[in-house]
Structure formats: C-alpha cells, structure tokens
Design a protein around this motif. Structure first.
Motif, PDB file in Angstrom:
ATOM      1  N   GLN A 103       0.825  -1.207   0.000  1.00 42.09           N
ATOM      2  CA  GLN A 103       0.000   0.000   0.000  1.00 42.09           C
ATOM      3  C   GLN A 103       0.860   1.259   0.000  1.00 42.09           C
ATOM      4  OE1 GLN A 103      -2.452  -0.514   3.472  1.00 42.09           O
ATOM      5  NE2 GLN A 103      -3.697  -2.125   2.561  1.00 42.09           N
ATOM      6  N   GLU A 150       3.533  10.479  -1.984  1.00 45.96           N
ATOM      7  CA  GLU A 150       2.154  10.508  -2.486  1.00 45.96           C
ATOM      8  C   GLU A 150       1.178  10.028  -1.426  1.00 45.96           C
ATOM      9  OE1 GLU A 150       2.030   8.237  -6.060  1.00 45.96           O
ATOM     10  OE2 GLU A 150       3.433   9.540  -7.145  1.00 45.96           O
ATOM     11  N   ARG A 151       1.519   8.930  -0.711  1.00 50.03           N
ATOM     12  CA  ARG A 151       0.629   8.441   0.359  1.00 50.03           C
ATOM     13  C   ARG A 151       0.509   9.491   1.467  1.00 50.03           C
ATOM     14  NH1 ARG A 151       1.403   5.086  -3.029  1.00 50.03           N
ATOM     15  NH2 ARG A 151       0.002   6.548  -4.044  1.00 50.03           N
ATOM     16  N   THR A 152       1.599  10.185   1.760  1.00 48.53           N
ATOM     17  CA  THR A 152       1.565  11.241   2.779  1.00 48.53           C
ATOM     18  C   THR A 152       0.588  12.333   2.375  1.00 48.53           C
ATOM     19  OG1 THR A 152       3.864  10.799   3.434  1.00 48.53           O
ATOM     20  CG2 THR A 152       2.954  12.938   4.041  1.00 48.53           C
ATOM     21  N   GLU A 153       0.646  12.743   1.114  1.00 52.30           N
ATOM     22  CA  GLU A 153      -0.294  13.759   0.636  1.00 52.30           C
ATOM     23  C   GLU A 153      -1.734  13.269   0.749  1.00 52.30           C
ATOM     24  OE1 GLU A 153       0.519  15.654  -3.097  1.00 52.30           O
ATOM     25  OE2 GLU A 153       2.688  15.522  -2.823  1.00 52.30           O
ATOM     26  N   GLU A 154      -1.977  11.995   0.449  1.00 55.68           N
ATOM     27  CA  GLU A 154      -3.330  11.446   0.566  1.00 55.68           C
ATOM     28  C   GLU A 154      -3.813  11.505   2.008  1.00 55.68           C
ATOM     29  OE1 GLU A 154      -3.013   7.516  -1.002  1.00 55.68           O
ATOM     30  OE2 GLU A 154      -2.714   8.201  -3.083  1.00 55.68           O
ATOM     31  N   ARG A 155      -2.939  11.190   2.946  1.00 50.15           N
ATOM     32  CA  ARG A 155      -3.337  11.260   4.357  1.00 50.15           C
ATOM     33  C   ARG A 155      -3.563  12.706   4.793  1.00 50.15           C
ATOM     34  NH1 ARG A 155       0.223   6.542   4.514  1.00 50.15           N
ATOM     35  NH2 ARG A 155       2.100   7.844   4.579  1.00 50.15           N
ATOM     36  N   ARG A 180      -4.813  15.094   2.970  1.00 49.84           N
ATOM     37  CA  ARG A 180      -6.097  15.580   2.443  1.00 49.84           C
ATOM     38  C   ARG A 180      -7.271  15.234   3.343  1.00 49.84           C
ATOM     39  NH1 ARG A 180      -3.555  14.124  -2.529  1.00 49.84           N
ATOM     40  NH2 ARG A 180      -3.338  15.955  -3.901  1.00 49.84           N
ATOM     41  N   ALA A 181      -7.123  14.226   4.168  1.00 46.48           N
ATOM     42  CA  ALA A 181      -8.207  13.809   5.052  1.00 46.48           C
ATOM     43  C   ALA A 181      -8.251  14.625   6.342  1.00 46.48           C
ATOM     44  CB  ALA A 181      -8.058  12.320   5.388  1.00 46.48           C
ATOM     45  N   LYS A 231      -2.633  22.264  -3.938  1.00 44.74           N
ATOM     46  CA  LYS A 231      -3.320  21.071  -4.434  1.00 44.74           C
ATOM     47  C   LYS A 231      -4.387  20.555  -3.480  1.00 44.74           C
ATOM     48  CE  LYS A 231       0.410  18.554  -5.114  1.00 44.74           C
ATOM     49  NZ  LYS A 231       1.267  17.414  -5.568  1.00 44.74           N
ATOM     50  N   MET A 232      -4.450  21.095  -2.267  1.00 42.11           N
ATOM     51  CA  MET A 232      -5.441  20.621  -1.297  1.00 42.11           C
ATOM     52  C   MET A 232      -6.066  21.793  -0.554  1.00 42.11           C
ATOM     53  SD  MET A 232      -2.778  18.638   1.294  1.00 42.11           S
ATOM     54  CE  MET A 232      -2.146  17.523   0.044  1.00 42.11           C
TER      55      MET A 232
END
Length: 447
Positions: free
Chosen positions: A11, A75-80, A82-83, A173-174
């Motif tokens: 993941q 990239e996974r850090t950015e996804e986290r 955004r939440a 971006k967020m």
C-alpha cells in the motif's frame, strides 16, 4: 514474511517505479525486512546471504535515485494530509555522524574533524500529533573550508526558503486542508517570510524567533519587549515529559501577542504577529520556559494564541522521529562505501522510522482499534507469549498489544508511566517479530 507487513508495504509503495520491475520488487522486500527488524544491520535483517548481496547491489545501483524510492511514500503522505482539516509540516536538520568510517563523499559536521552528512526532512503530523509521513527531504555533505576559512558549496540557509516553497506547492493542491509550516530558530529569516508573502501565503507559517528586531517607526522599540508591554491575553497550562536530566513537570505560561511590521530586507515591510509564551511559577533552580514565535496568522484572543503554542509544541515530534531514525534504526551504523549508497538506504529507513512513530501515536490516539489491522496473528500471539500473558477471549486492541511490545523493550507499564515511547516499542518489536518467525517455522515444520 508476514501478511500484514506485505500489505502495508504494498500500500505504501503502490506505484513505485524504479525503471525495472525487479528493482521495484527488491525495494519492497528490503522495506519489509527493515521494518520487521528496525534495529538490525542489513545482513541481520535479510533472510539469507543471497538476499544480503541483492540488498547491497540495490544500494549500489547508480540508476536508482533516492527520490524515486521515496516518491510513493510522498504521495501516500499527501493522501493522508487531504483527510485532515489542519496539518503541521515540520522542518528541521539533523547531523548523521559517520566519523571513523571509510565512506566516500562525506563532509565535515559541526567540527571540521568530524565526518558525516546532513538530513533535512519535512515531517507531517496532524494537530493531534499523529504522524502522516515525510513530505520531502534534503540530504547533503558539506565542503571543507578553504584556506581563507570560507566554505564553498550550497548555501544551507536556502533549504528553509525552499522548504516553504515545497509546502506552498502542496497547499495549492489541497484547498480543503490548512497547511502550517513549522520550524525552529534557524527559519527566522525574512527571506522565507518574504517568499511566503510574495506567493500569497498559500500555507501558514510559524517559526521560533531568533532575532529581537528593532521595529520601524517605533523609536527603537524592540520586538520582544514591545510584544509583552501590555497585559497578557491569558494563560496556557500543559505538562512536559522528562528529557535527559530534566524531570517531567507541569508548566504554566502567560501569553502575549502583537501584530507588527518588520523590515523585509528589500526596502519593504512584512506584517507579522509575534507571540510570547513566558512561564510563571517555575520550580526553584529550573530555567523558566519561554517561547517567542513569529507567524503570518492574526492573534486576537487567548484561544488563538493557545492554538499556535500547541502547534509549536508539536515540533518536538520531529525530534522523536530523528531519535527513532538514529537510535532505533541505527542508520549511523550503516557500513556503506559511498554517500550515494547512504542516500538510498536512508530513503528506505526514513519510511521505517515513520512507521515506528506511527504505531506509537496510533496506540495513544486510537487505542481501541483492532490490533490485527497492524499486526499479524503470530506477532500478536508472540507478544502475549513473551510477556507470559494469556491470550484474551476477545480480539486485543492496538493499545493492549503496543503496551505488551513496549514492556519487552523495557517499559514498566505502571500507572504513573503513562503511554510507552518509541524507544521501548522498537526494542520490543525485534523480539516480537523473532517470536512470530519461530511460531511460523514450528507450525510449518509440524505441517
């Protein structure tokens, strides 16, 4: 290899592209090995001599860029991020001391005779201090000073400005997430503040003040004295843990804030807010804790000042991260032949260190999560066997298993001890993973 370890690695490194599927597979395998045994040397972490040789070949492959290894984690850090409504992007530098080792490409540290390199990551946590990952990093070795005493090479202070620029790029971006750039005294630079202003301040910034500046148009008044000239906005109270020779204690600070203009170093001015937090009632013989902060944010109430102080207090999380990286993963004991090989190894260990701190914080902030989300059944069973505890009838929680692991690493678990820290967790993980491997081997042998 445990199923849980494989799952989180797949993941976290989804989309990894090193230009060759075999290199992608090797990087993931090394991540699984290192995370399963964070304190082990590379040969001890690997499963066989052949795997050890493959690991060293990977680290010596000039075609592999360390940035490419970290790209999926970024990239996974950015996804986290955004939440979350608010994230703190903490920056700091640390020395990595390889003195006495024959490694090409290293440079001097704080003393010219000491050899090593520097690491400067952007470490992201929530306002509640849950680690989200590493967003960016700089690695470099200093040049030696010349005969004139001048050091050539890169201008190290630029990393603070470039760090803000990187955070600002991500902020664009967020838009639903507030990004706050947090740093210590070295980032007290008008160049960084001017950069933020010129970009439209897409990300907030909060730094500890280093310079007691003269305020223009105020008859020589100094920043810190002018900020505390009036009545305080209120107070903040919190506890500080024990560190080195200092005992943990309760702290109470009075808070002041004032919006001022300072010179921007380019014949202009920048509007900033100075916040001062000054301890009152410190124990005898103890230096009172006082923080002087600068920020772009407006502070008009005690609540707003308290929020900023709590954000700055979260800066300590990057110190914990460095502690895990250097003392848990023992990266300063890496025996590699060149600076470039160290970069590739550090790219992997930076993610391992984040994983350890993530487990520590999750055990505190989400104690009732099912432990099976983070640990293989054999790892859970191993934790209970090693601590001579009976497996519970109901599935154990994350906090229960983390505390057992920490007890194996030296955590006493008394009521007064609070929650375990990263050091006892990484020590205990080694034993639990070894026990799990034994359980699997016994089961496979009996099968």
């Amino acid at each position: 290899m445990t199923k849980v370890a494989q799952q989180w690695t797949e993941q976290e490194f989804a989309g990894l592209d090193l230009g060759d599927a075999r290199l992608n597979k090797r990087a993931k395998r090394m991540m699984e090995r290192f995370s399963a045994n964070p304190t082990a040397s590379i040969p001890d972490a690997c499963d066989s001599w052949g795997e050890t040789c493959a690991a060293y070949r990977f680290l010596g492959n000039a075609e592999v860029e360390w940035e490419a290894i970290l790209a999926p984690h970024w990239e996974r850090t950015e996804e986290r991020m955004r939440a979350q409504p608010v994230v703190l992007c903490i920056q700091d530098s640390t020395e990595l001391d390889f003195n006495g080792q024959e490694i090409d490409g290293l440079g001097p540290l704080n003393y010219e005779a000491r050899r090593g390199m520097y690491l400067h990551p952007t470490y992201v946590v929530t306002a509640q201090r849950e680690p989200l990952g590493v967003l960016d990093a700089w690695m470099w070795a200093r040049e030696k000073r010349g005969a004139d005493g001048v050091r050539s090479g890169l201008i190290e202070s630029k990393r603070w400005v470039e760090g803000y620029q990187r955070v600002a790029e991500i902020a664009a971006k967020m838009p639903e997430t507030r990004l706050v750039y947090v740093a210590d005294r070295e980032a007290d630079m008008v160049e960084m503040m001017r950069c933020a202003r010129d970009l439209g301040t897409p990300a907030d910034w909060l730094v500890r003040a280093k310079h007691n500046r003269c305020l223009p148009d105020e008859d020589g008044a100094k920043l810190w004295e002018a900020t505390t000239a009036g009545a305080p906005l209120g107070e903040i109270a919190f506890a500080v843990g024990s560190r080195e020779n200092q005992k943990g204690r309760a702290v109470r600070q009075q808070l002041w804030a004032r919006e001022v203009e300072i010179k921007d170093g380019n014949k202009g001015r920048i509007t900033v807010t100075c916040v001062v937090a000054r301890e009152v009632g410190a124990p005898a013989g103890v230096n009172p804790i006082e923080w002087r902060l600068l920020t772009n944010r407006t502070v008009a109430s005690q609540e707003q000042a308290v929020e900023l102080i709590n954000w700055y207090r979260a800066r300590w999380e990057i110190e914990i991260y460095f502690h895990v990286l250097k003392n848990g993963c023992e990266v300063e004991a890496l025996q590699l032949s060149s600076f470039e090989r160290l970069e590739r190894a550090l790219a992997l260990f930076m993610v391992v260190a984040w994983r350890v701190t993530y487990l520590m914080r999750k055990g505190r902030t989400c104690p009732d999560l099912d432990a099976s989300l983070f640990f293989d059944p054999d790892e859970i069973r191993g934790a209970y066997l090693l601590t001579k505890k009976k497996m519970p009838a109901n599935p154990p929680t994350l906090n229960e298993v983390v505390r057992l692991i920490a007890q194996l690493g030296g955590f006493l678990g008394r009521k007064s001890d609070g929650e375990p820290g990263a050091k006892t967790i990484w020590r205990g993980l080694d034993q639990v993973f070894a026990a799990a491997e034994t359980l699997r081997s016994l089961r496979d042998g009996l099968g």
